[in-house]
Design an enzyme around this catalytic site. Sequence first.
Site, PDB file in Angstrom:
ATOM      1  N   TYR A 147       0.834  -1.210   0.000  1.00 41.39           N
ATOM      2  CA  TYR A 147       0.000   0.000   0.000  1.00 41.39           C
ATOM      3  C   TYR A 147       0.866   1.256   0.000  1.00 41.39           C
ATOM      4  O   TYR A 147       0.738   2.117  -0.878  1.00 41.39           O
ATOM      5  CB  TYR A 147      -0.898  -0.028   1.237  1.00 41.39           C
ATOM      6  CG  TYR A 147      -1.893   1.121   1.337  1.00 41.39           C
ATOM      7  CD1 TYR A 147      -3.035   1.144   0.547  1.00 41.39           C
ATOM      8  CD2 TYR A 147      -1.698   2.158   2.243  1.00 41.39           C
ATOM      9  CE1 TYR A 147      -3.961   2.177   0.656  1.00 41.39           C
ATOM     10  CE2 TYR A 147      -2.616   3.194   2.356  1.00 41.39           C
ATOM     11  CZ  TYR A 147      -3.748   3.198   1.559  1.00 41.39           C
ATOM     12  OH  TYR A 147      -4.655   4.228   1.678  1.00 41.39           O
ATOM     13  N   GLU A 149       4.150   1.787  -0.614  1.00 40.99           N
ATOM     14  CA  GLU A 149       5.031   1.992  -1.772  1.00 40.99           C
ATOM     15  C   GLU A 149       4.223   2.131  -3.055  1.00 40.99           C
ATOM     16  O   GLU A 149       4.621   2.854  -3.972  1.00 40.99           O
ATOM     17  CB  GLU A 149       6.049   0.855  -1.899  1.00 40.99           C
ATOM     18  CG  GLU A 149       7.002   0.735  -0.708  1.00 40.99           C
ATOM     19  CD  GLU A 149       8.034   1.865  -0.626  1.00 40.99           C
ATOM     20  OE1 GLU A 149       7.869   2.923  -1.268  1.00 40.99           O
ATOM     21  OE2 GLU A 149       9.033   1.676   0.093  1.00 40.99           O
ATOM     22  N   LYS A 151       1.358   3.621  -3.259  1.00 40.41           N
ATOM     23  CA  LYS A 151       0.890   5.011  -3.262  1.00 40.41           C
ATOM     24  C   LYS A 151       2.039   5.980  -3.529  1.00 40.41           C
ATOM     25  O   LYS A 151       1.855   7.027  -4.156  1.00 40.41           O
ATOM     26  CB  LYS A 151       0.243   5.337  -1.904  1.00 40.41           C
ATOM     27  CG  LYS A 151      -1.102   4.660  -1.680  1.00 40.41           C
ATOM     28  CD  LYS A 151      -2.212   5.348  -2.467  1.00 40.41           C
ATOM     29  CE  LYS A 151      -3.575   4.794  -2.105  1.00 40.41           C
ATOM     30  NZ  LYS A 151      -4.676   5.460  -2.821  1.00 40.41           N
ATOM     31  N   GLY A 209      -2.038   0.702  22.910  1.00 36.15           N
ATOM     32  CA  GLY A 209      -2.988   1.786  22.636  1.00 36.15           C
ATOM     33  C   GLY A 209      -2.371   3.167  22.765  1.00 36.15           C
ATOM     34  O   GLY A 209      -3.078   4.176  22.724  1.00 36.15           O
ATOM     35  N   GLN A 211      -0.221   4.374  20.579  1.00 38.75           N
ATOM     36  CA  GLN A 211      -0.003   4.939  19.231  1.00 38.75           C
ATOM     37  C   GLN A 211      -1.111   5.946  18.934  1.00 38.75           C
ATOM     38  O   GLN A 211      -2.223   5.807  19.447  1.00 38.75           O
ATOM     39  CB  GLN A 211       0.062   3.832  18.161  1.00 38.75           C
ATOM     40  CG  GLN A 211      -1.228   3.112  17.809  1.00 38.75           C
ATOM     41  CD  GLN A 211      -1.509   1.904  18.687  1.00 38.75           C
ATOM     42  OE1 GLN A 211      -1.208   1.911  19.862  1.00 38.75           O
ATOM     43  NE2 GLN A 211      -2.131   0.869  18.123  1.00 38.75           N
ATOM     44  N   ARG A 213      -3.409   8.583  16.204  1.00 41.68           N
ATOM     45  CA  ARG A 213      -3.909   8.891  14.865  1.00 41.68           C
ATOM     46  C   ARG A 213      -4.707  10.188  14.980  1.00 41.68           C
ATOM     47  O   ARG A 213      -5.174  10.557  16.062  1.00 41.68           O
ATOM     48  CB  ARG A 213      -4.833   7.785  14.328  1.00 41.68           C
ATOM     49  CG  ARG A 213      -4.172   6.441  14.046  1.00 41.68           C
ATOM     50  CD  ARG A 213      -3.174   6.493  12.901  1.00 41.68           C
ATOM     51  NE  ARG A 213      -2.648   5.167  12.565  1.00 41.68           N
ATOM     52  CZ  ARG A 213      -1.594   4.609  13.170  1.00 41.68           C
ATOM     53  NH1 ARG A 213      -0.954   5.242  14.136  1.00 41.68           N
ATOM     54  NH2 ARG A 213      -1.187   3.411  12.778  1.00 41.68           N
TER      55      ARG A 213
HETATM   56  P1  NAD Z   1     -12.576   1.902   0.442  1.00 40.71           P
HETATM   57  O1  NAD Z   1     -11.866   0.595   0.518  1.00 40.71           O
HETATM   58  O2  NAD Z   1     -13.889   2.040   1.118  1.00 40.71           O
HETATM   59  O3  NAD Z   1     -12.774   2.350  -1.077  1.00 40.71           O
HETATM   60  C1  NAD Z   1     -11.934   1.976  -2.127  1.00 40.71           C
HETATM   61  C2  NAD Z   1     -12.785   1.692  -3.353  1.00 40.71           C
HETATM   62  O4  NAD Z   1     -11.925   1.325  -4.449  1.00 40.71           O
HETATM   63  C3  NAD Z   1     -13.753   0.511  -3.153  1.00 40.71           C
HETATM   64  O5  NAD Z   1     -15.020   0.870  -3.635  1.00 40.71           O
HETATM   65  C4  NAD Z   1     -13.121  -0.602  -3.952  1.00 40.71           C
HETATM   66  O6  NAD Z   1     -14.066  -1.560  -4.396  1.00 40.71           O
HETATM   67  C5  NAD Z   1     -12.474   0.189  -5.078  1.00 40.71           C
HETATM   68  N1  NAD Z   1     -11.378  -0.543  -5.739  1.00 40.71           N
HETATM   69  C6  NAD Z   1     -10.338  -1.202  -5.148  1.00 40.71           C
HETATM   70  N2  NAD Z   1      -9.535  -1.726  -6.084  1.00 40.71           N
HETATM   71  C7  NAD Z   1     -10.057  -1.382  -7.302  1.00 40.71           C
HETATM   72  C8  NAD Z   1      -9.688  -1.634  -8.644  1.00 40.71           C
HETATM   73  N3  NAD Z   1      -8.595  -2.351  -8.941  1.00 40.71           N
HETATM   74  N4  NAD Z   1     -10.478  -1.143  -9.633  1.00 40.71           N
HETATM   75  C9  NAD Z   1     -11.600  -0.421  -9.351  1.00 40.71           C
HETATM   76  N5  NAD Z   1     -11.993  -0.157  -8.097  1.00 40.71           N
HETATM   77  C10 NAD Z   1     -11.234  -0.629  -7.076  1.00 40.71           C
HETATM   78  O7  NAD Z   1     -11.546   2.990   0.999  1.00 40.71           O
HETATM   79  P2  NAD Z   1     -11.742   4.566   1.251  1.00 40.71           P
HETATM   80  O8  NAD Z   1     -11.501   4.819   2.679  1.00 40.71           O
HETATM   81  O9  NAD Z   1     -12.987   5.045   0.632  1.00 40.71           O
HETATM   82  O10 NAD Z   1     -10.496   5.138   0.458  1.00 40.71           O
HETATM   83  C11 NAD Z   1     -10.630   5.763  -0.809  1.00 40.71           C
HETATM   84  C12 NAD Z   1      -9.276   6.251  -1.281  1.00 40.71           C
HETATM   85  O11 NAD Z   1      -8.756   7.211  -0.369  1.00 40.71           O
HETATM   86  C13 NAD Z   1      -8.236   5.132  -1.404  1.00 40.71           C
HETATM   87  O12 NAD Z   1      -7.436   5.366  -2.537  1.00 40.71           O
HETATM   88  C14 NAD Z   1      -7.412   5.306  -0.155  1.00 40.71           C
HETATM   89  O13 NAD Z   1      -6.098   4.844  -0.326  1.00 40.71           O
HETATM   90  C15 NAD Z   1      -7.468   6.811   0.068  1.00 40.71           C
HETATM   91  N6  NAD Z   1      -7.275   7.134   1.482  1.00 40.71           N
HETATM   92  C16 NAD Z   1      -8.270   6.921   2.389  1.00 40.71           C
HETATM   93  C17 NAD Z   1      -8.030   7.197   3.736  1.00 40.71           C
HETATM   94  C18 NAD Z   1      -9.097   6.978   4.780  1.00 40.71           C
HETATM   95  O14 NAD Z   1      -8.790   7.097   5.961  1.00 40.71           O
HETATM   96  N7  NAD Z   1     -10.327   6.708   4.432  1.00 40.71           N
HETATM   97  C19 NAD Z   1      -6.788   7.679   4.152  1.00 40.71           C
HETATM   98  C20 NAD Z   1      -5.796   7.852   3.192  1.00 40.71           C
HETATM   99  C21 NAD Z   1      -6.053   7.602   1.859  1.00 40.71           C
HETATM  100  N1  UDP Z   2      -6.243  -0.637  15.643  1.00 38.61           N
HETATM  101  C1  UDP Z   2      -6.625  -1.179  16.854  1.00 38.61           C
HETATM  102  N2  UDP Z   2      -7.696  -2.016  16.881  1.00 38.61           N
HETATM  103  C2  UDP Z   2      -8.413  -2.310  15.765  1.00 38.61           C
HETATM  104  C3  UDP Z   2      -8.035  -1.741  14.528  1.00 38.61           C
HETATM  105  C4  UDP Z   2      -6.929  -0.918  14.499  1.00 38.61           C
HETATM  106  O1  UDP Z   2      -6.002  -0.929  17.895  1.00 38.61           O
HETATM  107  O2  UDP Z   2      -9.396  -3.078  15.891  1.00 38.61           O
HETATM  108  C5  UDP Z   2      -5.086   0.291  15.619  1.00 38.61           C
HETATM  109  C6  UDP Z   2      -4.027  -0.036  14.571  1.00 38.61           C
HETATM  110  O3  UDP Z   2      -3.082  -0.947  15.088  1.00 38.61           O
HETATM  111  C7  UDP Z   2      -3.436   1.345  14.321  1.00 38.61           C
HETATM  112  C8  UDP Z   2      -4.613   2.296  14.515  1.00 38.61           C
HETATM  113  O4  UDP Z   2      -5.584   1.565  15.276  1.00 38.61           O
HETATM  114  O5  UDP Z   2      -2.456   1.644  15.292  1.00 38.61           O
HETATM  115  C9  UDP Z   2      -5.253   2.759  13.211  1.00 38.61           C
HETATM  116  O6  UDP Z   2      -5.498   1.607  12.443  1.00 38.61           O
HETATM  117  P1  UDP Z   2      -6.294   1.629  11.065  1.00 38.61           P
HETATM  118  O7  UDP Z   2      -6.334   0.236  10.559  1.00 38.61           O
HETATM  119  O8  UDP Z   2      -7.589   2.333  11.253  1.00 38.61           O
HETATM  120  O9  UDP Z   2      -5.451   2.546  10.070  1.00 38.61           O
HETATM  121  P2  UDP Z   2      -3.885   2.858   9.848  1.00 38.61           P
HETATM  122  O10 UDP Z   2      -3.744   4.272  10.248  1.00 38.61           O
HETATM  123  O11 UDP Z   2      -3.039   1.962  10.716  1.00 38.61           O
HETATM  124  O12 UDP Z   2      -3.673   2.602   8.410  1.00 38.61           O
END
Ligand code: NAD
Ligand code: UDP
Length: 315
Positions: A147, A149, A151, A209, A211, A213
């Site tokens: 994920y 790398e 990104k 716990g 860590q 965010r």
């Molecule tokens: P999510 O998993 O709910 O949504 C991702 C969507 O992409 C899903 O609908 C999935 O079916 C679709 N998808 C996955 N692989 C695909 C492919 N090969 N072709 C077409 N569709 C595909 O996650 P999200 O939280 O909605 O995240 C959306 C975007 O934002 C992602 O790129 C994620 O990396 C980025 N992002 C989200 C967060 C967060 O906290 N929500 C944080 C950082 C970055």
């Molecule tokens: N985490 C946790 N319990 C859970 C799910 C996640 O303690 O049931 C912790 C995880 O280890 C991380 C933080 O919560 O330290 C955020 O995790 P998440 O999967 O939401 O996203 P991340 O920021 O790690 O990608």
Amino acid sequence: MHSRKRILITGGAGFVGSHLCRALVGTGADVLCVDNFFTGTRDNIIDLLDNPHFELMRHDVTFPLYVEVDEIYNLACPASPVHYQHDPVQTTKTSVHGAINLLGLAKRTRAKILQASTSEVYGDPNIHPQPEEYWGNVNPVGIRSCYDEGKRCAETLFFDYFRQHQLRIKVARIFNTYGPSMHPNDGRVVSNFIVQALNGEPITIYGDGSQTRSFCFVSDLVRGLIALMDSSDDVTGPINLGNPGEFTIKQLAELVIEMTGSRSQIEYLPLPTDDPMQRQPDISKARDILDWQPTIELRSGLQQTIQYFSKILPT
Ligand code: NAD
Ligand code: UDP
């Protein structure tokens, strides 16, 4: 001639994507949602399916796509560690081949293109809070690398298409975002804790716990993504989008227990490898350049998320 803006949202049936589809249909645009339904569902966008200005296409972004659009939001990629680690090779392909295919589409159509990048590009950061200038501390061979790398490489591709082909690019580095429409089995911390608390199951804290965010409510993030897309062409980013309010995972667990009135106990489980110890966005750039900042406090965002899960979970 088309009078409405034509916007493509990849990953539009996912958590963030579905909110973005709704917001952009609301601005009067024609929205094309492309998704392979790996983690997203039709249910997330069910209210839009009858709208003549919304179109849903099942497609995997690792394959080329031929459509005519004016703007592209590239969100396709599983975001929860549980899901992106399920098929790590496909995760890297989605980020890298997906970016190449969509940048190719942007090049052919001259569309503006925005990449949903992530705070994960900072890895386990040793600079705190994280400004965009920080290059990060990322393990290239660990279980989160597919994920992180993937990104990072997508960001590289965006900037190479910008320099080499003069594309109009926008790179958003999104920090942990939560809210309604998260899947109950999403696996990320906010949805896990709320579902566990509502079901009276143990709240699973990984590690001790301590860590941290910083949690951004989804409506704030969507506003930020649209502001970035609408900014002038010289604004490429990368730009952090997130809520600087920083909490330990233990604080989050206690807050969820308090707000749900749950009798759940906390259960401590092993910390997964390479789990970042701290994360907080420096959002000075988003404030200055986009005039954007989050407005929803954690407590108020959690309230809305708890309400959503209370409605969808079986009683
Ligand atoms: P999510 O998993 O709910 O949504 C991702 C969507 O992409 C899903 O609908 C999935 O079916 C679709 N998808 C996955 N692989 C695909 C492919 N090969 N072709 C077409 N569709 C595909 O996650 P999200 O939280 O909605 O995240 C959306 C975007 O934002 C992602 O790129 C994620 O990396 C980025 N992002 C989200 C967060 C967060 O906290 N929500 C944080 C950082 C970055
Ligand atoms: N985490 C946790 N319990 C859970 C799910 C996640 O303690 O049931 C912790 C995880 O280890 C991380 C933080 O919560 O330290 C955020 O995790 P998440 O999967 O939401 O996203 P991340 O920021 O790690 O990608």
